[in-house]
Design an enzyme around this catalytic site. Structure first.
Site, short mmCIF file in Angstrom:
data_model
loop_
_atom_site.label_atom_id
_atom_site.label_comp_id
_atom_site.label_asym_id
_atom_site.label_seq_id
_atom_site.Cartn_x
_atom_site.Cartn_y
_atom_site.Cartn_z
N HIS A 211 0.85 -1.19 0.00
CA HIS A 211 0.00 0.00 0.00
C HIS A 211 0.88 1.24 0.00
CE1 HIS A 211 1.20 -0.53 4.18
NE2 HIS A 211 0.89 0.74 4.40
N ASP A 213 0.82 5.22 1.83
CA ASP A 213 0.17 5.92 2.94
C ASP A 213 -0.54 7.15 2.40
OD1 ASP A 213 1.11 4.07 4.77
OD2 ASP A 213 2.94 5.21 5.17
N HIS A 268 4.79 0.12 -0.05
CA HIS A 268 5.56 -0.70 0.87
C HIS A 268 4.70 -1.79 1.47
CE1 HIS A 268 3.78 2.69 3.02
NE2 HIS A 268 3.82 1.98 4.14
N ARG A 278 8.08 -8.54 15.34
CA ARG A 278 8.45 -7.18 14.93
C ARG A 278 7.47 -6.18 15.54
NH1 ARG A 278 10.76 -4.03 10.66
NH2 ARG A 278 9.42 -2.28 10.05
#
Length: 341
Positions: A211, A213, A268, A278
């Site tokens: 996607h 941002d 990304h 993570r």
């Protein structure tokens, strides 16, 4: 813990073909030292060619970053029934696996906080008041610090582009009605899937699908676990080595609009891991909801046409929430080739 009662369906939702490979045009993540005299020039070059860069010497204490990370981890390790009290998100609050309302799924759980005083979210109010004061103060202190960095970066970008007012971008973030937000993502290790993933050669577990941002700019900080990938302009996916002491900044859709395509919003994604967890914290710098966004005339020559029609952040945000992660939202706001005739 996820129970694999329907492996086929799970594979379809959470697995993606691995397509990360070396690129002849990519020599590494652009690195910008905020204190360097040429920082503004390096930022502009990075935003034009990659849409993404690593920021060092940013001035935010490591202790402040790790403190909020630890507070978030304390929340995430609580029993599921306790976390669920702060969800489902509205869109703020606690969420797990489901990203938005349009079917996107990811191997993650998250917290989403708004900084907009005009938006009242019962879920985030409950979340902050049901957890220790240290958690609430950690969110507030971290947000203030990153907002300051974000504003400084945007002013340097304005200088680097030669715009008349260096505050043309930063004023939108500094506005008291700024519709910015802070998102904390946790991608749990998934040992239950390791056998299935290995069996599907060349496949990876998706933590957060591809996607861009929608806001102006994103400021990311993560722990030292890898997983973040960006898509270069030639379509190649490359992995970004983690660095828990630095920030990674990405161009958002609105900044692409305001620069009339000179800066590219970076596509990304995050790949989860079967053995390591993570945690990332992302500040999304957004303008006030009713702010009008359009290509800046000061960046365009007399012969250059606007690529995008004027829009408000409220309008674009609404379109973003109605779309799938991988949709090209900006295409909805492209000017028609005949619009200027």
């Amino acid at each position: 813990m996820v129970v694999l009662s329907h492996p086929a369906a799970l594979n379809e939702l959470f697995l993606v073909k691995a397509s990360c490979k070396p690129s002849s045009m990519f020599t590494g993540v652009p690195v910008v030292d905020l204190a360097h005299p040429e920082a503004k020039t390096l930022m502009v070059e990075a935003c034009q060619h990659v849409g993404f860069f690593k920021l060092v010497n940013h001035g935010v204490p490591l202790e402040l970053m790790t403190s909020l990370e630890n507070e978030a981890l304390k929340f995430f390790v609580q029993p599921q029934f306790h976390k669920d009290k702060a969800g489902p998100p509205d869109p703020y609050g606690y969420g797990s696996k489901r990203i938005g309302t349009n079917g996107d799924m990811g191997w993650l759980e998250y917290l989403l906080f708004t900084t907009n005083p005009e938006v009242v979210s019962p879920k985030t109010l409950f979340l902050l008041h049901q957890n220790p004061q240290s958690f609430r103060s950690g969110v507030e202190e971290y947000t203030r610090a990153v907002k300051k960095v974000c504003s400084e970066v945007l002013e340097l970008m304005g200088d680097g582009l030669g715009i008349g007012s260096r505050e043309v971008f930063s004023r939108l973030i500094r506005d008291e009605r700024s519709d910015s937000c802070l998102r904390i993502n946790r991608y749990p290790a998934c040992p239950e899937l390791s056998v299935e993933v290995e069996a599907l050669s060349g496949r990876n577990l998706i933590g957060f699908g591809e996607h861009t941002d929608p806001q102006i700019i994103s400021v990311l900080r993560s722990n030292n676990t890898s997983g973040l990938q960006i898509c270069l302009q030639d379509g190649t996916w490359v992995s970004i080595p983690p660095d828990h002491t630095s920030f990674f900044l990405g161009v958002g859709d609105l900044l692409q609009v305001m620069t009339n395509g000179r800066f590219k919003s970076v596509k990304h994604r995050v790949l989860a891991d079967s053995s390591m967890s993570r945690l990332s914290m992302i500040y999304f710098g957004g303008p006030p909801l009713n702010e009008k966004i359009a290509p800046l005339p000061s960046l365009m020559s007399s012969e250059e046409e606007s690529l995008y029609r004027e829009l408000t952040w409220r309008e674009y945000k609404s379109a973003a929430y109605k779309s799938r992660l991988s949709d090209n939202r900006l295409s909805l706001f492209h000017k028609s080739p005949t619009a200027t005739h």
